[in-house]
Design a protein around this motif. Structure first.
Motif, PDB file in Angstrom:
ATOM      1  N   PHE A 412       0.849  -1.204   0.000  1.00  0.00           N
ATOM      2  CA  PHE A 412       0.000   0.000   0.000  1.00  0.00           C
ATOM      3  C   PHE A 412       0.880   1.248   0.000  1.00  0.00           C
ATOM      4  CE2 PHE A 412      -1.968   3.517   2.178  1.00  0.00           C
ATOM      5  CZ  PHE A 412      -3.274   3.552   1.717  1.00  0.00           C
ATOM      6  N   CYS A 413       1.834   1.271   0.900  1.00  0.00           N
ATOM      7  CA  CYS A 413       2.681   2.464   1.059  1.00  0.00           C
ATOM      8  C   CYS A 413       3.531   2.711  -0.180  1.00  0.00           C
ATOM      9  CB  CYS A 413       3.575   2.309   2.287  1.00  0.00           C
ATOM     10  SG  CYS A 413       2.678   2.275   3.848  1.00  0.00           S
ATOM     11  N   ILE A 414       4.144   1.654  -0.720  1.00  0.00           N
ATOM     12  CA  ILE A 414       5.055   1.851  -1.839  1.00  0.00           C
ATOM     13  C   ILE A 414       4.290   2.190  -3.112  1.00  0.00           C
ATOM     14  CG2 ILE A 414       5.299  -0.436  -2.885  1.00  0.00           C
ATOM     15  CD1 ILE A 414       8.136   1.891  -1.714  1.00  0.00           C
ATOM     16  N   THR A 415       3.047   1.704  -3.237  1.00  0.00           N
ATOM     17  CA  THR A 415       2.215   2.104  -4.375  1.00  0.00           C
ATOM     18  C   THR A 415       1.912   3.592  -4.309  1.00  0.00           C
ATOM     19  OG1 THR A 415       1.199  -0.087  -4.516  1.00  0.00           O
ATOM     20  CG2 THR A 415       0.002   1.735  -5.533  1.00  0.00           C
ATOM     21  N   ALA A 416       1.606   4.065  -3.114  1.00  0.00           N
ATOM     22  CA  ALA A 416       1.300   5.482  -2.925  1.00  0.00           C
ATOM     23  C   ALA A 416       2.517   6.354  -3.216  1.00  0.00           C
ATOM     24  CB  ALA A 416       0.792   5.716  -1.508  1.00  0.00           C
ATOM     25  N   THR A 417       3.688   5.948  -2.728  1.00  0.00           N
ATOM     26  CA  THR A 417       4.888   6.765  -2.977  1.00  0.00           C
ATOM     27  C   THR A 417       5.235   6.780  -4.462  1.00  0.00           C
ATOM     28  OG1 THR A 417       6.339   4.871  -2.503  1.00  0.00           O
ATOM     29  CG2 THR A 417       5.846   6.361  -0.685  1.00  0.00           C
ATOM     30  N   PHE A 418       4.941   5.695  -5.165  1.00  0.00           N
ATOM     31  CA  PHE A 418       5.178   5.659  -6.607  1.00  0.00           C
ATOM     32  C   PHE A 418       4.335   6.724  -7.305  1.00  0.00           C
ATOM     33  CE2 PHE A 418       7.207   1.866  -8.874  1.00  0.00           C
ATOM     34  CZ  PHE A 418       7.802   2.684  -9.825  1.00  0.00           C
ATOM     35  N   ALA A 419       3.049   6.777  -6.948  1.00  0.00           N
ATOM     36  CA  ALA A 419       2.144   7.753  -7.569  1.00  0.00           C
ATOM     37  C   ALA A 419       2.525   9.183  -7.201  1.00  0.00           C
ATOM     38  CB  ALA A 419       0.709   7.458  -7.143  1.00  0.00           C
ATOM     39  N   ILE A 420       2.872   9.399  -5.928  1.00  0.00           N
ATOM     40  CA  ILE A 420       3.255  10.737  -5.476  1.00  0.00           C
ATOM     41  C   ILE A 420       4.550  11.177  -6.142  1.00  0.00           C
ATOM     42  CG2 ILE A 420       3.960  12.093  -3.460  1.00  0.00           C
ATOM     43  CD1 ILE A 420       2.115  10.272  -1.792  1.00  0.00           C
ATOM     44  N   GLY A 421       5.456  10.219  -6.364  1.00  0.00           N
ATOM     45  CA  GLY A 421       6.741  10.555  -6.967  1.00  0.00           C
ATOM     46  C   GLY A 421       6.599  11.207  -8.330  1.00  0.00           C
ATOM     47  N   TYR A 422       5.641  10.737  -9.138  1.00  0.00           N
ATOM     48  CA  TYR A 422       5.421  11.337 -10.451  1.00  0.00           C
ATOM     49  C   TYR A 422       5.027  12.807 -10.317  1.00  0.00           C
ATOM     50  CZ  TYR A 422       5.672   7.115 -13.356  1.00  0.00           C
ATOM     51  OH  TYR A 422       6.106   6.011 -14.028  1.00  0.00           O
ATOM     52  N   ILE A 423       4.093  13.066  -9.413  1.00  0.00           N
ATOM     53  CA  ILE A 423       3.596  14.434  -9.242  1.00  0.00           C
ATOM     54  C   ILE A 423       4.663  15.335  -8.636  1.00  0.00           C
ATOM     55  CG2 ILE A 423       1.850  15.832  -8.078  1.00  0.00           C
ATOM     56  CD1 ILE A 423       0.064  13.295  -8.124  1.00  0.00           C
ATOM     57  N   TYR A 424       5.305  14.850  -7.601  1.00  0.00           N
ATOM     58  CA  TYR A 424       6.316  15.636  -6.883  1.00  0.00           C
ATOM     59  C   TYR A 424       7.474  15.997  -7.811  1.00  0.00           C
ATOM     60  CZ  TYR A 424       8.132  17.156  -2.298  1.00  0.00           C
ATOM     61  OH  TYR A 424       8.541  17.881  -1.217  1.00  0.00           O
ATOM     62  N   SER A 425       7.916  15.049  -8.637  1.00  0.00           N
ATOM     63  CA  SER A 425       9.034  15.302  -9.548  1.00  0.00           C
ATOM     64  C   SER A 425       8.690  16.400 -10.545  1.00  0.00           C
ATOM     65  CB  SER A 425       9.409  14.025 -10.301  1.00  0.00           C
ATOM     66  OG  SER A 425       9.797  13.007  -9.414  1.00  0.00           O
ATOM     67  N   ALA A 426       7.490  16.321 -11.114  1.00  0.00           N
ATOM     68  CA  ALA A 426       7.080  17.303 -12.111  1.00  0.00           C
ATOM     69  C   ALA A 426       6.968  18.703 -11.515  1.00  0.00           C
ATOM     70  CB  ALA A 426       5.748  16.889 -12.731  1.00  0.00           C
ATOM     71  N   GLU A 427       6.696  18.786 -10.215  1.00  0.00           N
ATOM     72  CA  GLU A 427       6.557  20.094  -9.568  1.00  0.00           C
ATOM     73  C   GLU A 427       7.882  20.609  -9.018  1.00  0.00           C
ATOM     74  OE1 GLU A 427       1.931  19.667  -8.003  1.00  0.00           O
ATOM     75  OE2 GLU A 427       3.586  19.334  -6.606  1.00  0.00           O
ATOM     76  N   LEU A 428       8.773  19.707  -8.665  1.00  0.00           N
ATOM     77  CA  LEU A 428      10.011  20.114  -7.993  1.00  0.00           C
ATOM     78  C   LEU A 428      11.053  20.656  -8.961  1.00  0.00           C
ATOM     79  CD1 LEU A 428      11.261  20.111  -5.131  1.00  0.00           C
ATOM     80  CD2 LEU A 428      12.239  17.879  -5.670  1.00  0.00           C
ATOM     81  N   PHE A 429      11.138  20.056 -10.146  1.00  0.00           N
ATOM     82  CA  PHE A 429      12.142  20.500 -11.111  1.00  0.00           C
ATOM     83  C   PHE A 429      11.663  21.757 -11.833  1.00  0.00           C
ATOM     84  CE2 PHE A 429      13.110  15.866 -10.958  1.00  0.00           C
ATOM     85  CZ  PHE A 429      14.418  15.982 -10.498  1.00  0.00           C
ATOM     86  N   PRO A 430      12.561  22.723 -12.083  1.00  0.00           N
ATOM     87  CA  PRO A 430      12.180  23.925 -12.843  1.00  0.00           C
ATOM     88  C   PRO A 430      11.710  23.565 -14.247  1.00  0.00           C
ATOM     89  CG  PRO A 430      14.335  24.199 -11.787  1.00  0.00           C
ATOM     90  CD  PRO A 430      13.961  22.758 -11.635  1.00  0.00           C
ATOM     91  N   THR A 431      10.933  24.437 -14.833  1.00  0.00           N
ATOM     92  CA  THR A 431      10.334  24.158 -16.137  1.00  0.00           C
ATOM     93  C   THR A 431      11.378  23.800 -17.185  1.00  0.00           C
ATOM     94  OG1 THR A 431       8.475  25.625 -15.682  1.00  0.00           O
ATOM     95  CG2 THR A 431       8.939  25.137 -17.992  1.00  0.00           C
ATOM     96  N   VAL A 432      12.505  24.532 -17.230  1.00  0.00           N
ATOM     97  CA  VAL A 432      13.483  24.323 -18.297  1.00  0.00           C
ATOM     98  C   VAL A 432      14.185  22.979 -18.202  1.00  0.00           C
ATOM     99  CG1 VAL A 432      13.900  26.775 -18.678  1.00  0.00           C
ATOM    100  CG2 VAL A 432      15.245  25.554 -16.953  1.00  0.00           C
ATOM    101  N   VAL A 433      14.151  22.331 -17.029  1.00  0.00           N
ATOM    102  CA  VAL A 433      14.786  21.014 -16.879  1.00  0.00           C
ATOM    103  C   VAL A 433      13.778  19.973 -16.382  1.00  0.00           C
ATOM    104  CG1 VAL A 433      17.161  21.787 -16.539  1.00  0.00           C
ATOM    105  CG2 VAL A 433      15.605  21.693 -14.583  1.00  0.00           C
ATOM    106  N   ARG A 434      12.505  20.292 -16.440  1.00  0.00           N
ATOM    107  CA  ARG A 434      11.492  19.374 -15.907  1.00  0.00           C
ATOM    108  C   ARG A 434      11.492  18.048 -16.662  1.00  0.00           C
ATOM    109  NH1 ARG A 434       7.051  22.654 -15.323  1.00  0.00           N
ATOM    110  NH2 ARG A 434       7.922  23.112 -13.278  1.00  0.00           N
ATOM    111  N   SER A 435      11.507  18.130 -17.977  1.00  0.00           N
ATOM    112  CA  SER A 435      11.505  16.907 -18.769  1.00  0.00           C
ATOM    113  C   SER A 435      12.759  16.079 -18.489  1.00  0.00           C
ATOM    114  CB  SER A 435      11.425  17.246 -20.257  1.00  0.00           C
ATOM    115  OG  SER A 435      11.373  16.083 -21.034  1.00  0.00           O
ATOM    116  N   ALA A 436      13.901  16.757 -18.403  1.00  0.00           N
ATOM    117  CA  ALA A 436      15.158  16.052 -18.122  1.00  0.00           C
ATOM    118  C   ALA A 436      15.141  15.455 -16.719  1.00  0.00           C
ATOM    119  CB  ALA A 436      16.339  17.009 -18.274  1.00  0.00           C
ATOM    120  N   GLY A 437      14.583  16.186 -15.756  1.00  0.00           N
ATOM    121  CA  GLY A 437      14.543  15.714 -14.374  1.00  0.00           C
ATOM    122  C   GLY A 437      13.662  14.488 -14.208  1.00  0.00           C
ATOM    123  N   VAL A 438      12.463  14.537 -14.792  1.00  0.00           N
ATOM    124  CA  VAL A 438      11.568  13.384 -14.711  1.00  0.00           C
ATOM    125  C   VAL A 438      12.151  12.217 -15.493  1.00  0.00           C
ATOM    126  CG1 VAL A 438       9.272  12.525 -15.297  1.00  0.00           C
ATOM    127  CG2 VAL A 438       9.536  14.826 -14.367  1.00  0.00           C
ATOM    128  N   GLY A 439      12.810  12.519 -16.609  1.00  0.00           N
ATOM    129  CA  GLY A 439      13.388  11.461 -17.429  1.00  0.00           C
ATOM    130  C   GLY A 439      14.506  10.716 -16.726  1.00  0.00           C
TER     131      GLY A 439
END
Length: 535
Positions: A412-439
């Motif tokens: 349960f916990c690791i499934t939730a962190t997986f889903a949160i990780g996608y959202i958190y990554s997209a918000e944490l990295f600046p726009t100019v490196v967002r694609s590179a950061g998530v990638g």
């Protein structure tokens, strides 16, 4: 989903023992009081040593047989150890218990004893395909477009899965599974991009997490199908058949308007957007794009964007990038480690796998609301630590219901962190490196997937080791995530300079900005990044 974790059932483990040529044709006709089952048990008592490994659940040794040369003729109740303790490897092959699995790849290719680690290697090869596929078809999607890339990957997905079913040997099976991995992740990523680029910003979080529900439902459906179809060949074909369905979408599915805009094909994009507006019963201005807007979009798309290297140029962004990569890596090894080892929980294989998928549903529902109530950071940290503790706690339970319950809490916990990780990554990295950061974070996840089955092999040398690695890694990831800033309700950074200062308290000194040497890259937002902003 069903074709990712179907290895659990394609390689389903069952009891096995050596073929003993001296007793191969013994039918116990001289002892009519014995049933066929009692006859088989008597022959195994006489020819197979008892199991000595504490980690095995079976009565007889799986890899050794007695050397019956010079031993008196067989009769029920003979104690072979009175005559010899000399044992031999299973030089004539194995016999398998088919009460649960009628046929598996394991017993078809005899992947047991000295070859048992090949089953985990096949899983790692599959995850290597995921890594390569996400790189190759990700670039193809940007060059050729989402529409054509999607159907190319689905066609490869279909053909490679059919090839798996007709694999003549384990080497061919590994090659075809690598191709399946390439096609699987690529078709999913392209479908994900199309979905998020077609919906409005307010629905992207729901769309991103919502697609994960199909993953969870796929796990539950896989458990049901595997229960009903105990033959791996038939199961593989049944799981492959639904891949025909996407081809019926050829006249319905449209290219991503955002991709068309970045390619300067504004007329085609406008036609698709008008169709969407018509379905939604809304109106849009005509013409939709002014010449100045077209010029601005093209200039923005052609502007030099930051690369992966820029993620490591400045200290704060470098630290956050490394921690996020570690979090994705841990998510992958723990998630797939737990998913691939459900048969070790001491309960029915099908029930354990079904529960493993079922527990993901409330986890994803929680994510939809929990990250808005408590924020990203507390959820990511808390769930990582709780999931790690649950993994470690399973060491104190015998296989069975209690162990399964604790393992499901970890899932349960690791499934939730997986889903949160996608959202958190997209918000944490600046726009100019967002694609590179998530990638690059996603790449770390693929490496974790490759290593997860190999970590499970370590359990053959010390059974608690895989769970210790999973649990301790999750706890460390949760503690490191405390170094992240909260992104809920915050204005997201656009440039690398903003990303470096994001989450920090502003310095009073006017020269504060001079403390950081950065190359300021254009803060204009690339439309290609817009689909990731609100994931």
């Amino acid at each position: 989903m069903r074709l990712l974790l179907n290895l659990v059932f394609l390689f389903g483990e069952s009891d096995h023992w050596c073929v003993v040529p001296e007793l191969q044709n013994e039918k116990c006709a001289r002892w009519p009081e014995l049933s066929p089952e009692e006859c088989d048990a008597a022959k195994k008592d006489a020819s197979i040593p008892p199991q000595t490994s504490a980690t095995r659940l079976y009565k007889y040794d799986n890899c050794l047989r007695y050397n019956l040369t010079g031993i008196p003729p067989f009769y029920p109740g003979i104690d072979t150890s009175d005559y010899t303790n000399d044992t031999l490897q299973c030089d004539y092959g194995w016999m398998y218990d088919t009460s649960q699995y009628k046929s598996t790849i394991t017993n078809e290719f005899d992947l047991v004893c000295s070859k048992s680690s090949i089953t985990n290697l096949m899983a790692s090869i599959y995850f290597a395909g995921l890594l390569v596929g996400s790189l190759v078809f990700g670039m193809l999607s940007d060059w050729l477009g989402r529409y054509y890339t999607f159907f190319i990957t689905v066609a490869l997905f279909l053909c490679s899965n059919l090839a798996v079913a007709f694999s003549p040997n384990v080497i061919a099976f590994g090659v075809f599974r690598f191709l399946v991995g390439m096609a699987n992740i690529s078709s999913y990523i392209v479908a994900f991009v199309i979905a998020t680029e077609l919906v409005g910003p307010s629905f992207r979080t729901v769309t991103g997490i919502g697609m994960g529900f199909y993953w969870s439902f796929g796990m539950m459906l896989l458990a049901l199908l595997a229960f009903l179809i105990p033959d791996w060949f038939v199961l593989q074909l049944v799981l492959t058949l639904p891949l025909i369905i996407p081809f019926f979408l050829i006249p319905i599915l449209k290219e991503s308007p955002r991709w068309l805009m970045t390619q300067g094909r504004f007329d085609e994009a406008e036609v698709i957007i008008q169709d969407i507006a018509r379905v939604n019963k809304t109106t849009i201005p005509e013409p939709l794009f002014e010449e100045s807007e077209k010029k601005e979009i093209l200039e923005t798309n052609q502007a030099q964007q930051a690369t992966v290297i820029d993620l490591f140029r400045t200290p704060t962004l470098r630290r956050r990038t490394l921690i996020m990569m570690f979090c994705w890596f841990v998510n992958s090894i723990v998630y797939y480690g737990l998913s691939l080892s459900t048969s070790d929980l001491g309960t029915n294989d099908y029930v354990a796998f079904f529960l493993s998928g079922l527990v993901e549903v409330p986890a994803r529902i929680y994510c939809l609301f929990g990250i808005e109530w408590l924020g990203r950071k507390p959820n990511l940290c808390g769930l990582f630590i709780l999931g790690g503790i649950a993994c470690l706690c399973t060491l104190f339970f015998e296989p069975g219901t209690a162990m399964t319950a604790v393992a499901m809490l970890g899932k349960f916990c690791i499934t939730a962190t997986f889903a949160i990780g996608y959202i958190y990554s997209a918000e944490l990295f600046p726009t100019v490196v967002r694609s590179a950061g998530v990638g690059i974070s996603s790449m770390a996840s693929r490496v974790g997937g490759i290593l997860a089955p190999l970590i499970l092999i370590l359990g053959e040398y010390w059974p608690p080791l895989p769970l210790i690695i999973f649990g301790s890694s999750a706890i460390i990831a949760g503690l490191l995530a405390l170094l992240f800033p909260e992104t809920k309700g915050k204005t997201l950074p656009e440039t690398i300079e903003e990303g470096e200062m994001f989450g920090k308290k502003p310095k009073k000194s006017k020269e504060a900005a001079s403390d950081i040497e950065v190359t300021i890259i254009s803060g204009n937002t690339n439309p290609a990044f817009e689909s990731e902003k609100d994931l």
